[in-house]
Structures are given as C-alpha cells and as structure tokens.
Design a protein around this motif. Structure first.
Motif, mmCIF file in Angstrom:
data_model
loop_
_atom_site.group_PDB
_atom_site.id
_atom_site.type_symbol
_atom_site.label_atom_id
_atom_site.label_comp_id
_atom_site.label_asym_id
_atom_site.label_seq_id
_atom_site.Cartn_x
_atom_site.Cartn_y
_atom_site.Cartn_z
ATOM 1 N N ILE A 72 0.832 -1.201 0.000
ATOM 2 C CA ILE A 72 0.000 0.000 0.000
ATOM 3 C C ILE A 72 0.867 1.252 0.000
ATOM 4 C CG2 ILE A 72 -2.028 1.070 1.095
ATOM 5 C CD1 ILE A 72 -2.227 -2.024 0.480
ATOM 6 N N SER A 117 0.517 5.490 0.386
ATOM 7 C CA SER A 117 -0.302 6.704 0.512
ATOM 8 C C SER A 117 0.320 7.758 -0.389
ATOM 9 C CB SER A 117 -0.390 7.157 1.967
ATOM 10 O OG SER A 117 -1.338 6.344 2.646
ATOM 11 N N THR A 118 1.347 8.481 0.082
ATOM 12 C CA THR A 118 2.023 9.325 -0.909
ATOM 13 C C THR A 118 3.269 8.638 -1.451
ATOM 14 O OG1 THR A 118 3.360 10.611 0.638
ATOM 15 C CG2 THR A 118 1.153 11.415 0.189
ATOM 16 N N GLY A 119 3.685 7.560 -0.811
ATOM 17 C CA GLY A 119 4.669 6.678 -1.431
ATOM 18 C C GLY A 119 6.107 7.128 -1.401
ATOM 19 N N LEU A 120 6.503 7.846 -0.363
ATOM 20 C CA LEU A 120 7.899 8.304 -0.276
ATOM 21 C C LEU A 120 8.746 7.307 0.499
ATOM 22 C CD1 LEU A 120 10.284 10.367 -0.177
ATOM 23 C CD2 LEU A 120 9.113 11.484 1.697
ATOM 24 N N TRP A 125 10.184 1.878 1.887
ATOM 25 C CA TRP A 125 9.184 1.105 2.645
ATOM 26 C C TRP A 125 7.926 0.857 1.836
ATOM 27 C CZ3 TRP A 125 10.952 6.053 4.035
ATOM 28 C CH2 TRP A 125 12.124 6.035 4.804
ATOM 29 N N ASN A 126 7.795 1.588 0.742
ATOM 30 C CA ASN A 126 6.613 1.460 -0.109
ATOM 31 C C ASN A 126 6.767 0.401 -1.189
ATOM 32 O OD1 ASN A 126 4.668 3.803 0.526
ATOM 33 N ND2 ASN A 126 6.718 4.668 0.659
ATOM 34 N N GLY A 129 8.722 14.541 10.344
ATOM 35 C CA GLY A 129 9.778 15.396 9.797
ATOM 36 C C GLY A 129 9.928 15.294 8.292
ATOM 37 N N ALA A 130 9.349 14.254 7.690
ATOM 38 C CA ALA A 130 9.449 14.085 6.237
ATOM 39 C C ALA A 130 8.900 15.289 5.491
ATOM 40 C CB ALA A 130 8.699 12.834 5.806
ATOM 41 N N SER A 186 1.590 11.800 4.017
ATOM 42 C CA SER A 186 0.242 11.503 4.496
ATOM 43 C C SER A 186 0.202 11.343 6.011
ATOM 44 C CB SER A 186 -0.223 10.211 3.819
ATOM 45 O OG SER A 186 -1.192 9.563 4.589
ATOM 46 N N GLY A 206 7.010 8.344 13.157
ATOM 47 C CA GLY A 206 6.160 9.467 13.518
ATOM 48 C C GLY A 206 6.729 10.633 14.284
ATOM 49 N N PRO A 207 8.054 10.752 14.484
ATOM 50 C CA PRO A 207 8.525 11.991 15.100
ATOM 51 C C PRO A 207 8.494 13.153 14.116
ATOM 52 C CG PRO A 207 10.394 10.618 14.520
ATOM 53 C CD PRO A 207 9.164 9.831 14.185
ATOM 54 N N SER A 240 2.723 -1.523 5.901
ATOM 55 C CA SER A 240 1.898 -2.245 4.928
ATOM 56 C C SER A 240 1.982 -3.763 5.107
ATOM 57 C CB SER A 240 2.297 -1.838 3.503
ATOM 58 O OG SER A 240 1.517 -2.419 2.540
ATOM 59 N N PHE A 276 -5.132 0.613 5.744
ATOM 60 C CA PHE A 276 -5.844 1.583 6.566
ATOM 61 C C PHE A 276 -6.569 2.557 5.647
ATOM 62 C CE2 PHE A 276 -2.278 -0.068 8.952
ATOM 63 C CZ PHE A 276 -2.972 -0.605 10.019
HETATM 64 C C1 LIG Z 1 13.721 14.057 4.460
HETATM 65 C C2 LIG Z 1 12.933 13.035 5.171
HETATM 66 C C3 LIG Z 1 12.749 13.175 6.521
HETATM 67 C C4 LIG Z 1 11.998 12.242 7.198
HETATM 68 N N1 LIG Z 1 11.766 12.467 8.491
HETATM 69 C C5 LIG Z 1 10.916 11.677 9.151
HETATM 70 C C6 LIG Z 1 10.539 11.992 10.453
HETATM 71 O O1 LIG Z 1 10.994 12.964 11.005
HETATM 72 N N2 LIG Z 1 9.665 11.210 11.075
HETATM 73 C C7 LIG Z 1 9.126 10.138 10.462
HETATM 74 O O2 LIG Z 1 8.304 9.491 11.070
HETATM 75 N N3 LIG Z 1 9.493 9.786 9.237
HETATM 76 C C8 LIG Z 1 10.353 10.525 8.551
HETATM 77 N N4 LIG Z 1 10.705 10.206 7.281
HETATM 78 C C9 LIG Z 1 10.151 9.013 6.694
HETATM 79 C C10 LIG Z 1 8.702 9.340 6.407
HETATM 80 O O3 LIG Z 1 7.965 9.240 7.558
HETATM 81 C C11 LIG Z 1 7.971 8.563 5.585
HETATM 82 O O4 LIG Z 1 8.703 8.481 4.412
HETATM 83 C C12 LIG Z 1 6.667 9.264 5.363
HETATM 84 O O5 LIG Z 1 5.900 9.373 6.543
HETATM 85 C C13 LIG Z 1 5.950 8.570 4.469
HETATM 86 O O6 LIG Z 1 4.708 9.188 4.297
HETATM 87 P P1 LIG Z 1 3.902 8.830 3.056
HETATM 88 O O7 LIG Z 1 2.670 9.598 2.965
HETATM 89 O O8 LIG Z 1 4.779 8.960 1.863
HETATM 90 O O9 LIG Z 1 3.541 7.392 3.386
HETATM 91 P P2 LIG Z 1 3.946 6.219 2.539
HETATM 92 O O10 LIG Z 1 5.353 6.401 2.191
HETATM 93 O O11 LIG Z 1 2.958 6.126 1.458
HETATM 94 O O12 LIG Z 1 3.800 5.046 3.555
HETATM 95 C C14 LIG Z 1 4.676 4.793 4.594
HETATM 96 C C15 LIG Z 1 4.568 3.306 4.923
HETATM 97 O O13 LIG Z 1 3.252 2.984 5.295
HETATM 98 C C16 LIG Z 1 2.653 2.071 4.405
HETATM 99 N N5 LIG Z 1 1.306 2.588 4.123
HETATM 100 C C17 LIG Z 1 1.018 3.790 3.594
HETATM 101 N N6 LIG Z 1 -0.305 3.952 3.537
HETATM 102 C C18 LIG Z 1 -0.862 2.861 4.022
HETATM 103 C C19 LIG Z 1 -2.212 2.458 4.195
HETATM 104 N N7 LIG Z 1 -3.202 3.251 3.855
HETATM 105 N N8 LIG Z 1 -2.442 1.231 4.709
HETATM 106 C C20 LIG Z 1 -1.423 0.413 5.052
HETATM 107 N N9 LIG Z 1 -0.120 0.746 4.920
HETATM 108 C C21 LIG Z 1 0.155 1.972 4.399
HETATM 109 C C22 LIG Z 1 3.537 2.056 3.193
HETATM 110 O O14 LIG Z 1 3.558 0.802 2.545
HETATM 111 C C23 LIG Z 1 4.890 2.385 3.776
HETATM 112 O O15 LIG Z 1 5.477 1.224 4.240
HETATM 113 C C24 LIG Z 1 11.468 11.115 6.549
HETATM 114 C C25 LIG Z 1 11.659 10.963 5.199
HETATM 115 C C26 LIG Z 1 12.377 11.918 4.515
HETATM 116 C C27 LIG Z 1 12.544 11.752 3.064
#
Ligand SMILES: Cc1cc2nc3c(=O)[nH]c(=O)nc-3n(C[C@H](O)[C@H](O)[C@H](O)COP(=O)(O)OP(=O)(O)OC[C@H]3O[C@@H](n4cnc5c(N)ncnc54)[C@H](O)[C@@H]3O)c2cc1C
Lengths: 434, 522
Positions: B82, B84-87, B90-91, B145-146, B151, B161-162, B224, B229
């Motif tokens: 899964i 969400s925004t896929g950064l 871990w995605n 912090g991302a 998302s 989640g910090p 995921s 979720f």
């Molecule tokens: C510069 C930088 C700084 C960062 N700093 C922090 C930080 O301070 N704190 C922190 O917590 N993280 C940090 N990160 C990592 C970051 O938290 C995650 O990359 C970010 O939260 C991902 O958000 P996203 O919306 O892209 O979620 P996604 O990348 O889409 O998902 C994150 C994870 O959750 C899973 N997932 C997403 N949506 C769902 C769903 N609906 N159901 C089930 N599983 C799902 C995905 O498969 C993935 O494994 C950082 C990343 C970068 C690049």
C-alpha cells in the motif's frame, strides 16, 4: 541541459511528490493544493514529473524500451513547468527540462511527436501556421482602420493563434498601440509561426528552421523591438531562440509595453470597467518566461560528494516571470475590481492547452481548463482574463463545457474597454470577432 | 501485461476502467523509490533504485473497493503493498507477486471536529492540506519530519512518527485515534470508539474491548505488512500562534510576515551533558514549539535553501552541541512569560542565543517551521540522504546513542563512503514537553555512486546494530524479518510475538512483509 547533466539528474529524483503540489508554504486550501494537471487527470505516479524522470532513468538503464504506452505518458504533459518551480524550492533538479529532453530522445528514436502533433508540424512547414490555414490569409484579422507603420523599428509579432483563431486579441492589441500613438510594423506575409508548438513536442529540427526564418526577416527589416500579445511566441523568442542563435533585438509582451505607455502618460485609462475580474497567469508569460542566464563558473569540490558552484549558478526558479505588469494594468483600470485566484504567479495552475496537449489530448486539455475555470468562479469574479491567445482558446472552451457564467476577455480587450477614446462600436467590434 | 486477462478484468470491474494498470511502463515507475538502492544492497541484490516490479498498480476509491480487491488478492494469492504518498523504500514490494495500491483517489477530509480536537481523514490527504483546513479553526496537526507533503494517515497508522513540532504535537503513534482498517483477509476492523455498536464516533483510539492499537502499528508501524488503513482520526492541537500566514514574493526567495509571538533560539551547549540539562530544563517548563538538537552542519542546512547558501553560515557549523528552540504564543502575556523563562534558563545555564547576534535567519525559516518543512533541507548538500537508528527513550539514552555513533560514522567518512558531517549528524527532539525523546542519525551520501551506496548501506547496518551492542534499545529502522530476528532475541523475543500477530491476522500472507515480518515457514 546537456547529456551529462541529464544522465546525472535522472538518477536523483527523491520521489517526494513535491512536484504534485503547489509550493508547500503557499497551500491555502485542500481544494487548490495541487499543481500538476497531468497527475490530477491520470492519477498514476508515472504522470507526474517525478514519474517521467523515472521513465527517463528506466529508458537509460534499458529497463524500458520506447513504446506507444510510454509515449502516451510522456506526451500527456502540458509542459507548464509548475513541477520545476516547486521542485526547485529546495532541490536542483530540472524536471521540465528532463521532460523536454525525454521527448527529444523519443523523437530521435522514431517515437513521437503524437500523430496530431505531426499533422500540425506538417502544416507549419507547408503553411507557416499549425492550423492548416492558408498563409495568404494571415493578415485576415487586420481591420482597415488600424494604422501600422512600415518604417517603424518596432515589430508587432501577431502569432498564428491571434492571426487565425483569436483575432480579437490582435485587434485589441493593435488598437491600444494606435491609441497611444505607438508606431509598430506588421510583417504580414513575412511572419511565420514562431515554432513553439514544434519545440514543445521535442522535434528540434523543424523548430530551428522556424527560428532561422523569423530571425532572418527580423534582421533584414532592421527591427529593434519585437512586441508580442501571445505569451507562447514571447516565451519562445525570449527564452528558446537565444539558445539557438544570437538575437539582437529586444522582446516585450504587450502587458509590459502597455504598462510603459501608461507610465509615460502615452496611454490614459479613463473609462470605467465596472467588473470583478480575476487573472490567469499564462505559463509562458509567467514562470517559463524567465530567460537562461549565462553561467561561466566552476564546481568546486569541497569534500567528497559536496561541491559548490562558484559563483552560485543562477536557478531558473520561476521567480522572474512577468507577474507584475498584467496586475498593474488591471489595478489601473478605473472601476475594475481585481481579485486573485489561489494559485497564482509562479505556482499558477496551467490552463491545460500547452505542450501539444490541446491537439493530441483534447479531453485532457478541456478537463484542466474546467478545473481552472472553477477556481476562477470560486473567487466570485465575473470575468477571467489572461494574456495569451492559447490560454484564451482553452479557457473559453472550458467555460462553455462547464456551462460557467464567467466571461473571458484578453487583457488587451479590457485595456481597450478602459479607453474612452475608443468609440463604442470599436469595442463591440473587438468583442465580436471570432 | 503482468496479470492474466481474466484476473485483470475482475480487478477492473471493481475499480473501473483506467484505475488499474499492469503495463510495463507504469509498473516499472512504481518499482522505483528513493534509497531503494541501499536496501537492495543490504539484501544482497544489485544496488539499483528499483525493487521487484509489481504485477499491477490499482487505484481504489473507497473502503468497499479496497475490501473487494483484498478479497480477490486472497483468492489469487497475490500480495499487496500500500502507498499513501509513497515516499521511501518502505513502499516497495519485496516480491514480484504483488499489486501496489496507490491510495490517491481516497483523499477526503471526512470531518474536522474542532470541539473534540480531532480530524478524520483518508490516506491521500497530505499534511499541508489537513493543516491549512484545520488552521481555519485555529488548530493544527502533527506532521512527521518528512514534510507537509506526506500523508498523516500513513504516519499515524503505519510508519514511525517523530516531527520537528513533537515537543507540542507528540508522536504519530500517540496521536492516532479511531481507525478503519481493512484486514489482510478483506474484513473491516473498526478500532476505538468508531467500533462501538451504538453512537460510534472517532474520538478515541482504544477498545471497544482490548485495545488493538499496539497490534495495529506498535512502535514503528507495520509498513503495509498487515492490511490497509482506509480512514483514521488524528488529534488536533491549538495552532501555536496567530494563523495569519502571509508568504510574499516568489519561490524560492519567499518572504514571510513572522507572527508577533514567535521567537527562535539557537544556543551552543558546548557538550552533550550540558545539552541534556538544557533540553530537559526547557522541556520541563513546557514552553517550546520546537526543541531539537541538530549537528552544526544540520543547523546550517535548515537555514539554507541551496548548498551555496550554506557557506555564509560556517560559524553556526562550528557549534559543538547546538540546541534549536522555538517558542510561540497566542497572547502577549503568554509570550512575555515564555521569554522570561527562556531568559532565566539561558542565564542559569550560562549559554547565549546567537540569533540576532551572530546570525539572523530569513523570515521564511519561521514559515517552514510552522509548516513542518525543515526535514527536506537534509537533501540540499548531496541530494542523497538517509537515516539510521531512531531511538525513543530518555534524553540520556538518546545522547549515548548519538555519542556512540560518532566514531563509527567517522570511520565511514574516512573511507569516503559518506559525506563529512564530522560524524555528528544527528537529530534529536523531545516529545510532549520532554515526556520522552527521539534521536536518529541522518547521513548524506551520493546515490549515483555505487561505492557510496555500498558504504552507506554498510554504515547503516552497523549504526543500527550499535544500539544492540551498547544496549540502547531498538531503533525504528529495524525492519524486515532479518533485522527483527537479529534484534528479537536480545529484546524479550518480541519477534516471536510479532510473527504470531502476522500469522493470525494474515493467514494467507497477503500483506507484503518486506518491511514487517514474514510468517513462519513462508
Ligand atoms: C527528508 C525526510 C525526513 C523524514 N523524516 C521523518 C521523520 O521525522 N519522522 C518520520 O516518522 N518519518 C520521517 N521520514 C520518513 C517518512 O515518515 C515517511 O517516508 C513518510 O511518513 C511517508 O509518508 P507517506 O505519505 O509517503 O507514506 P507512505 O510512504 O505512502 O507510507 C509509509 C509506509 O506505510 C505504508 N502505508 C502507507 N499507507 C498505508 C495504508 N493506507 N495502509 C497500510 N499501509 C500503508 C507504506 O507501505 C509504507 O510502508 C522522513 C523521510 C524523509 C525523506
């Protein structure tokens, strides 16, 4: 962007999706937070700038081969450049330039432009315009009472769209210049398509032919300044021509010129235009009109992996587009109530027509126009104005398709309405031309 | 085509034409992610930024569609991943028998309950979107912090989640309230007060009956590994100052009207012991909006928007133990009080605020702090960046972890595998006014150079393992079966329980376990 820069940059996308949003600090609502018409329409990540950078990388790595599907994705982009603005807030990638180069590569491999684009390129080659219209009719827009001066050193470059499709813009622009007694010349049969519609498809060779054709004439005629009412032509002359050939003339958009004329008391806006108006920044007049600055510095390696450019390399960030001129004009029109949309200036939302999309993917162009029209409606405006005949065409189509009560006028038409020196019938004439 | 025609059609019937694609181009695009090359190398694969290619990518638009897709995946034994925004890596799918769910079309803010201080959102609502909508009620949210483009749902349910505002907005694991969760077998589970039979609502995250919050995400999220979720309620917080947010000028040189009651302090604490004392001192007073220890280099970076603009900040870079504190207030009186407390602490600890004396940041820094945009500055130096560790504990333990990492990092800097931050690159923040603390060790490398990628991967492994050897707890970058099995035996055999959860909730092993834990014998 040279080959080496391209190959480096395509390996550096963070996949952060910043390219899908307006600059984070400018987000004012959930509804108008996005910036990329392509991903907004097609949803899969491949349709974002980040996705296209991955495609470029996958092609270079041999993971993907050129194909119809791939071409479809690469060409479903209006090349509006908004992705580049938001990416470059902190990064140094050039998403728009990568997309343009990717198209060039596809063309060189025999994939692209799209069939509809190939047709209009043929028309440019044969008729000097992309609309399959006879070249002889290029001056069909010109009413007999408009004065043009064959000896003037300023050229009004009308452009294909205003000449054949949005004649009211050419007429209004010319009439405003006449009202200010500003002498200009028209090239008539010697005006050829600027080449912008070709360039955006990645077909470089016929574009360069257009560059040479136009510059040859301009040089021969001894022109010092070229004025454009078309943002697309303006952008192409200002930004893209100098990359191919030296240009020894000044370029001005009518919004810049009209401002100058008002500042110098040559033009007086003295007629009330009692309307609430919002302004759409054309991508070509706004963020993309920023010229490339020469940089002749060097990259100094400070330590492993960290090098800095000395002096700092100018970033084409979109900050130096033409944003103030049109706004100044609107604010100077008596009685006119100017209100902004949420997405403006360097993070304006595209009208949807650019990059060859209007001809190759009309449903995509129309959907994008409707999105923009909705944003304009949300301001409470009665009129949406802009400064580009191509935006004008698409936004008008969007108004009709959406059944919107908004009216569209080009900014030159609003200026004309604000001139009491213009007889009412002339205004009507300018309004009614189709 | 990666799916059999008939199977593709069954999926397409659920989501509609155009919302599933199994073509080679789109699936290849979804195989790419930032830092994937590192994780590939760690897994003994070629260090390229592509994971296994998914069989297809699907765009569900509702919980019902998600359920139907998951059930179909169970029928055909296709795994799901899964986004969400896929950064981030871990995605990415860990096998080629996987469908990626891109949750883009589920992008609604369902509810903002300004009285009970929560918002209910779908996966593709970004942090910035939710924040601006809550600002209309004088409220704000927690963002990791991302940055604001990711998302809040993903962070709340699935991943770490910090954030920079953690002193006052906490941690995603503790901000998550009720949840709608499509389990790996396709059934919907409603957690918290949303699961009540009568008068269900979203205000509470635990129960009915035993709380499943720990199982749902535990400490660092299942990434995921345990279903999908689809909706979540997250806590809202009072906006820290005036919500007038006036950004002027053009990108990237924006100007900003700094709110009246907002003040930045950057102080060199000189050494880690004093840093700990000052951090605890500030946090005990419950006055900070942001309270982070960053290496000198990182402090330079949060004030810069390009590598070149780092260079006029060298004096900041020379600080030994810089602490960055922001105080904010809603009233003049509150602001005066907080400043007085800071003056008192500075005096007591004999430290100075360099802001306004040695350095004055551009106003836009304050806008970025309010919008949680500072993390992305980590990329400006090399373009490549990843973190290790991720300890949550007392300030003392976080600083021990920081200290122990320095010689290790220096070793890899010497090998020219990673960029030189003098070994100090660390981010540490307090959570909930010093209730507990977080540290991680961001490190810059060059993702385009194989030797740097390999060096970075080796460094990250060693950096994470260091916490084990030095008894500093489990970093949140312990992901995937191999790492859980390495850490588990030292930590009450937690991995055995984690595996039991996986087996119970996901009998057919449908949720991709690449960043979670695989079931036994599968
Ligand atoms: C510069 C930088 C700084 C960062 N700093 C922090 C930080 O301070 N704190 C922190 O917590 N993280 C940090 N990160 C990592 C970051 O938290 C995650 O990359 C970010 O939260 C991902 O958000 P996203 O919306 O892209 O979620 P996604 O990348 O889409 O998902 C994150 C994870 O959750 C899973 N997932 C997403 N949506 C769902 C769903 N609906 N159901 C089930 N599983 C799902 C995905 O498969 C993935 O494994 C950082 C990343 C970068 C690049």
């Amino acid at each position: 962007m040279n080959e080496q820069e391209y190959n480096q940059m395509i390996k550096r996308c963070l996949r952060c999706s910043i390219c899908k949003w307006i600059p984070q600090l400018q987000i004012k609502s959930q509804k108008y937070a996005t910036i990329c018409p392509s991903i907004d329409m097609y949803n899969f990540h491949a349709y974002s700038a980040g996705g296209r950078i991955i495609i470029a990388l996958a092609l270079e790595m041999g993971r993907l081969k050129p194909s119809k599907d791939l071409m479809d994705i690469v060409y479903k982009c209006t090349e509006c450049g908004a992705c580049a603005v938001t990416c470059k807030f902190l990064n140094t990638l050039e998403p728009l330039e990568i997309i343009v180069k990717l198209r060039e590569k596809l063309v060189s491999l025999g994939y692209g432009p799209m069939p509809e684009q190939k047709q209009y390129i043929e028309s440019i080659k044969n008729n000097n315009n992309p609309y399959n219209e006879p070249h002889e009719k290029r001056m069909g827009w010109l009413p007999s009472d408009i004065k043009n001066d064959p000896d003037a050193k300023t050229l009004y470059f009308v452009g294909c769209t205003s000449s054949y499709r949005r004649k009211e813009i050419a007429i209004a622009s010319a009439r405003v210049m006449n009202a200010a007694n500003y002498p200009f010349k028209i090239l008539k049969q010697k005006e050829y398509c600027c080449g912008s519609p070709i360039l955006r498809t990645g077909d470089k060779k016929p574009f360069i032919d257009q560059v040479n054709k136009n510059i040859d004439v301009i040089e021969k005629e001894g022109i010092e300044t070229v004025v454009f009412s078309c943002a697309g032509c303006y952008n192409t002359f200002k930004v893209d021509y100098p990359l191919e050939r030296d240009c020894n003339f000044k370029v001005l958009h009518t919004t810049e010129l009209f401002n100058e004329l008002i500042e110098n008391s040559k033009l007086e806006l003295d007629n009330q235009v009692l309307h609430t108006v919002t302004y759409h920044d054309p991508c070509h007049l706004g963020r993309n009109s920023e010229p490339y600055e020469e940089w002749d510095g060097e990259a100094l390696q400070m330590m492993p992996f960290i090098s800095i450019n000395i002096p700092e390399k100018p970033k084409r960030s979109g900050a130096n587009g033409i944003y103030d001129s049109p706004r100044n004009l609107l604010n100077k029109i008596p009685g006119l109530n100017f209100i902004e949309m949420e997405r403006i200036k360097e993070y304006s939302y595209c009208c949807g027509a650019g990059g060859g999309v209007k001809s190759a993917f009309p449903e995509f162009a129309l959907k994008t126009a409707k999105t923009r029209i909705e944003e304009a409606e949300d301001t409470g405006a009665e009129i949406i104005t802009s400064a580009c005949p191509f935006c004008s065409t698409n936004l008008k189509d969007g108004i009709i398709e959406k059944g919107s009560s908004l009216s569209f006028y080009d900014i030159s038409e609003l200026i004309l309405m604000a001139l009491s020196s213009q007889p009412k019938s002339v205004k009507e004439l300018s309004k009614g031309v189709t | 085509m990666f799916l059999e025609k008939e199977i593709f059609k069954e999926f397409e019937d659920i989501v509609g034409v155009g919302n599933i694609d199994d073509g080679v181009v789109i699936t290849n695009v979804y195989a790419y992610n930032w830092c994937m090359e590192i994780f590939n190398y760690m897994d003994g694969k070629e260090p390229i930024p592509f994971s296994p290619i998914p069989k297809a990518v699907i765009l569900p638009s509702s919980t019902e569609e998600v359920q139907k897709i998951v059930k179909l995946c169970n029928k055909y034994r296709i795994q799901i991943k899964i986004q969400s925004t896929g950064l981030g890596p871990w995605n990415q799918p860990s096998t080629d028998n996987c469908i990626i769910f891109d949750m883009r079309r589920m992008n609604k803010i369902i509810k903002i309950d300004e009285k009970n201080l929560y918002a209910v959102i779908e996966p593709y609502v970004s942090g910035a979107q939710l924040q601006v909508e809550t600002m209309k009620y004088d409220l704000t949210i927690h963002m990791p912090g991302a940055g604001p483009m990711v998302s809040p749902l993903a962070s709340a349910t699935s991943m770490n989640g910090p954030g920079f505002t953690s002193p006052c907005t906490g941690h995603s694991a503790r901000n998550v309230l009720a949840v709608e969760w499509v389990l790996p077998d396709g059934e919907v589970m409603k957690l918290g007060s949303y699961g009540l039979k009568n008068n269900s609502d979203w205000f509470h995250g635990d129960g009915p009956g035993p709380s499943l919050r720990g199982i749902m995400r535990g400490w660092a999220g299942t990434k995921s590994g345990l279903g999908v979720f689809t909706k979540v309620a997250v806590k809202l917080f009072p906006y820290p100052c005036s919500t007038d947010f006036n950004v002027k000028g053009n990108s990237p040189n924006y100007d900003f009207d700094i709110p009246d009651f907002m003040k930045l302090y950057v102080m060199d604490c000189g050494n880690f012991k004093k840093l700990e004392d000052v951090m605890l001192g500030v946090e005990e007073e419950e006055i900070s909006f942001m309270c982070s220890y960053l290496s000198g280099f990182a402090v330079m970076a949060i004030f810069s928007n390009s590598i070149e603009s780092l260079m006029d900040k060298i004096p900041i870079g020379q600080m030994k133990a810089p602490l960055v504190v922001i105080i904010t207030a809603r009233t003049k009186r509150e602001f005066a009080y907080k400043q007085k407390v800071m003056d008192f602490l500075l005096n007591n600890f004999k430290i100075e605020n360099i802001i306004g004396k040695i350095y004055t940041p551009k106003p836009i820094f304050y806008a970025e702090a309010l919008r949680s945009n500072l993390g992305l500055h980590g990329f400006i130096a090399t373009g490549g960046f990843q973190s290790s560790k991720g300890v949550a504990d007392t300030a003392a333990v976080c600083l021990r972890s920081t200290k122990s990492n320095i010689p290790l990092k220096q070793e890899f800097i010497k090998k020219e595998a990673i960029a030189n931050d003098f070994g100090e690159g660390t981010w540490m923040t307090s959570y909930e006014s010093g209730h507990y603390f977080h540290m991680e060790s961001p490190t810059m490398f060059d993702q385009t150079e194989e030797s740097s990628v390999k060096g970075m991967a080796e460094y990250m492994e060693k950096s994470n393992q260091l916490d084990l050897l030095k008894h500093l707890g489990a970093p949140f970058f312990v992901e995937g079966t191999r790492m859980h099995e390495l850490f588990g035996p030292y930590m009450s055999n937690y991995h055995i329980w984690l595996r039991k959860i996986k087996e119970t909730f996901d009998p057919n092993n449908i949720s991709d376990s690449g960043f979670y834990i695989s079931p036994q014998n599968k």
